[in-house]
Design a protein around this motif. Structure first.
Motif, PDB file in Angstrom:
ATOM      1  N   ILE A 135       0.325   5.428  -1.431  1.00 17.74           N
ATOM      2  CA  ILE A 135       0.607   6.813  -1.059  1.00 17.74           C
ATOM      3  C   ILE A 135       0.238   7.759  -2.217  1.00 17.74           C
ATOM      4  CG2 ILE A 135       3.079   6.579  -1.702  1.00 17.74           C
ATOM      5  CD1 ILE A 135       1.711   8.802   1.148  1.00 17.74           C
ATOM      6  N   GLY A 136      -0.488   8.826  -1.887  1.00 19.45           N
ATOM      7  CA  GLY A 136      -0.977   9.748  -2.928  1.00 19.45           C
ATOM      8  C   GLY A 136      -2.051   9.061  -3.747  1.00 19.45           C
ATOM      9  N   CYS A 137      -2.999   8.442  -3.043  1.00 17.06           N
ATOM     10  CA  CYS A 137      -3.976   7.547  -3.707  1.00 17.06           C
ATOM     11  C   CYS A 137      -4.995   8.305  -4.545  1.00 17.06           C
ATOM     12  CB  CYS A 137      -4.681   6.688  -2.664  1.00 17.06           C
ATOM     13  SG  CYS A 137      -5.681   7.668  -1.507  1.00 17.06           S
ATOM     14  N   GLY A 138      -5.148   9.630  -4.313  1.00 16.88           N
ATOM     15  CA  GLY A 138      -6.152  10.379  -5.072  1.00 16.88           C
ATOM     16  C   GLY A 138      -7.529   9.758  -4.888  1.00 16.88           C
ATOM     17  N   PRO A 139      -8.313   9.677  -5.964  1.00 17.24           N
ATOM     18  CA  PRO A 139      -9.659   9.110  -5.826  1.00 17.24           C
ATOM     19  C   PRO A 139      -9.679   7.585  -5.732  1.00 17.24           C
ATOM     20  CG  PRO A 139      -9.283   9.866  -8.059  1.00 17.24           C
ATOM     21  CD  PRO A 139      -8.055  10.240  -7.290  1.00 17.24           C
ATOM     22  N   GLY A 140      -8.511   6.970  -5.655  1.00 16.84           N
ATOM     23  CA  GLY A 140      -8.456   5.551  -5.303  1.00 16.84           C
ATOM     24  C   GLY A 140      -8.312   4.548  -6.446  1.00 16.84           C
ATOM     25  N   MET A 141      -7.968   5.052  -7.645  1.00 11.39           N
ATOM     26  CA  MET A 141      -7.865   4.094  -8.769  1.00 11.39           C
ATOM     27  C   MET A 141      -6.880   2.970  -8.459  1.00 11.39           C
ATOM     28  SD  MET A 141      -8.290   6.905 -11.476  1.00 11.39           S
ATOM     29  CE  MET A 141      -8.159   6.461 -13.175  1.00 11.39           C
ATOM     30  N   THR A 142      -5.698   3.347  -7.978  1.00 12.45           N
ATOM     31  CA  THR A 142      -4.693   2.319  -7.677  1.00 12.45           C
ATOM     32  C   THR A 142      -5.059   1.559  -6.403  1.00 12.45           C
ATOM     33  OG1 THR A 142      -3.445   4.221  -6.856  1.00 12.45           O
ATOM     34  CG2 THR A 142      -2.648   3.202  -8.857  1.00 12.45           C
ATOM     35  N   LEU A 193       3.733  -3.195   7.308  1.00 17.01           N
ATOM     36  CA  LEU A 193       3.290  -3.241   5.908  1.00 17.01           C
ATOM     37  C   LEU A 193       4.169  -4.182   5.083  1.00 17.01           C
ATOM     38  CD1 LEU A 193       2.810   0.584   5.218  1.00 17.01           C
ATOM     39  CD2 LEU A 193       0.985  -1.093   5.533  1.00 17.01           C
ATOM     40  N   ASP A 194       3.516  -4.868   4.119  1.00 17.69           N
ATOM     41  CA  ASP A 194       4.288  -5.704   3.190  1.00 17.69           C
ATOM     42  C   ASP A 194       4.789  -4.883   2.007  1.00 17.69           C
ATOM     43  OD1 ASP A 194       3.790  -8.407   4.360  1.00 17.69           O
ATOM     44  OD2 ASP A 194       1.717  -7.755   4.057  1.00 17.69           O
ATOM     45  N   ALA A 195       4.061  -3.810   1.693  1.00 21.86           N
ATOM     46  CA  ALA A 195       4.433  -3.029   0.507  1.00 21.86           C
ATOM     47  C   ALA A 195       3.897  -1.610   0.583  1.00 21.86           C
ATOM     48  CB  ALA A 195       3.877  -3.711  -0.746  1.00 21.86           C
ATOM     49  N   VAL A 196       4.619  -0.722  -0.111  1.00 22.25           N
ATOM     50  CA  VAL A 196       4.129   0.638  -0.366  1.00 22.25           C
ATOM     51  C   VAL A 196       4.126   0.818  -1.872  1.00 22.25           C
ATOM     52  CG1 VAL A 196       4.632   3.098  -0.188  1.00 22.25           C
ATOM     53  CG2 VAL A 196       5.034   1.624   1.782  1.00 22.25           C
ATOM     54  N   VAL A 197       3.039   1.405  -2.381  1.00 19.84           N
ATOM     55  CA  VAL A 197       2.923   1.660  -3.818  1.00 19.84           C
ATOM     56  C   VAL A 197       2.530   3.124  -3.993  1.00 19.84           C
ATOM     57  CG1 VAL A 197       1.504   1.135  -5.863  1.00 19.84           C
ATOM     58  CG2 VAL A 197       2.262  -0.726  -4.368  1.00 19.84           C
ATOM     59  N   GLY A 198       3.043   3.751  -5.033  1.00 20.77           N
ATOM     60  CA  GLY A 198       2.616   5.117  -5.350  1.00 20.77           C
ATOM     61  C   GLY A 198       2.595   5.302  -6.849  1.00 20.77           C
ATOM     62  N   ARG A 199       1.598   6.041  -7.320  1.00 17.68           N
ATOM     63  CA  ARG A 199       1.549   6.324  -8.765  1.00 17.68           C
ATOM     64  C   ARG A 199       1.395   7.823  -8.972  1.00 17.68           C
ATOM     65  NH1 ARG A 199      -2.736   3.466 -12.851  1.00 17.68           N
ATOM     66  NH2 ARG A 199      -4.204   5.014 -12.061  1.00 17.68           N
ATOM     67  N   ARG A 200       2.301   8.396  -9.754  1.00 20.84           N
ATOM     68  CA  ARG A 200       2.311   9.829 -10.087  1.00 20.84           C
ATOM     69  C   ARG A 200       2.213  10.688  -8.830  1.00 20.84           C
ATOM     70  NH1 ARG A 200      -1.773  11.641 -13.750  1.00 20.84           N
ATOM     71  NH2 ARG A 200      -3.137  10.277 -12.601  1.00 20.84           N
ATOM     72  N   VAL A 201       3.068  10.380  -7.882  1.00 22.99           N
ATOM     73  CA  VAL A 201       3.053  11.158  -6.635  1.00 22.99           C
ATOM     74  C   VAL A 201       4.449  11.667  -6.274  1.00 22.99           C
ATOM     75  CG1 VAL A 201       3.246   9.084  -5.165  1.00 22.99           C
ATOM     76  CG2 VAL A 201       2.259  11.177  -4.230  1.00 22.99           C
TER      77      VAL A 201
END
Ligand code: SAM
Length: 250
Positions: free
Chosen positions: A27-34, A90-98
């Motif tokens: 969530i909030g993937c931006g340009p997709g780094m994560t 879904l098995d997981a949700v991940v978010g970075r700086r969002v």
């Protein structure tokens, strides 16, 4: 984004048990780094959905997927209220700086929990602008550059202390918190961080808010000047704290 920060994300993903075959939302993937980090991790048997509200960011991410031949990712324009056809798939949700950009982080997280299977994990990596110094070494240029970033985030309504609030936000969203971890992004006379390129990337926002002029920022020489300041003071500096936290759905 430096390798140090990516290493912290990878450690969180390892320890939260995100691995091969999983279906994960970024969530909030931006340009997709994560998203691409996750795609490597889940492999061809898994799939990653990168969700962001910003169409331009998604365009960059989709182009990168095409250029690199990554096929186990799907980029979707949307927000925390994104809907998946199968509930609990879904098995997981991940978010970075969002989360730091959400006015109510707990409510935002709880919007996602329906899409996660029972026992699935929800993990966030958030930066926190808490100020920590040894209290004796003056590093005025470092302080000044951090104050630009703080002011910019404040102008944009971001939560500068999301790290400290991760546990309460995950708990309030009904998750059983498994771990909260904080690490510092540390600069020394011999270890740097690409501050110059960060300031270059956000310069339009700094200028727009009237926080700094292009001449005062002088991004071309910024890293050099910061390194010289640390070397002259033989100083170690905590640039920012990085918090990672994850919880499980009952
Ligand atoms: C600082 S960037 C982080 C990008 C990426 N997660 C990373 O770490 O490289 C924050 C991203 O979150 C997205 N974002 C913020 N609030 C959002 C929301 N409510 N729904 C979807 N995307 C959001 C922004 O558009 C931006 O792309």
């Amino acid at each position: 984004m430096s390798n140090t920060v990516d290493e912290m994300t990878e450690r969180m993903l390892d320890d939260a048990g995100i691995g091969p075959g999983m279906r994960v939302l970024d969530i909030g993937c931006g340009p997709g780094m994560t998203t691409f980090m996750l795609a490597r991790r889940v492999g061809s048997a898994g799939h990653v959905f990168g969700v962001d509200r910003d169409a331009q960011m998604l365009q960059v991410a989709r182009q990168k997927a095409r250029d690199t031949g990554v096929t186990n990712v799907t980029f979707i324009q949307g927000g925390f209220d994104v809907r998946f056809p199968e509930r609990g798939a879904l098995d997981a949700v991940v978010g970075r700086r969002v989360l730091m950009y959400q006015s109510d982080a707990a409510q935002a997280i709880s919007q996602l929990t329906d899409a996660v299977r029972s026992g699935g994990v929800i993990a966030f990596h958030e930066h926190d602008m808490v100020e920590i110094s040894d209290g004796r070494t003056a590093l005025p240029l470092h302080d000044q550059v951090r104050s630009w970033l703080r002011e910019m985030l404040r102008h944009e309504g971001a939560n500068l202390n999301m790290g400290f609030q991760l546990h309460s936000a995950l708990s309030a969203a009904g998750l059983a918190v498994e771990r909260v971890r904080a690490e510092a992004n540390v600069l020394t006379p011999t270890a740097s961080y690409p501050v110059g390129s960060i300031i270059r990337a956000v310069l339009p926002r700094l200028l727009q808010h009237g926080i700094v002029t292009e001449a005062a920022a002088d991004v071309e020489t910024l890293d050099e000047r910061l390194a010289a300041e640390r070397t002259a003071a033989n100083a170690t500096c905590l640039w920012e704290m990085v918090f990672c936290a994850w919880g499980r759905k009952a």
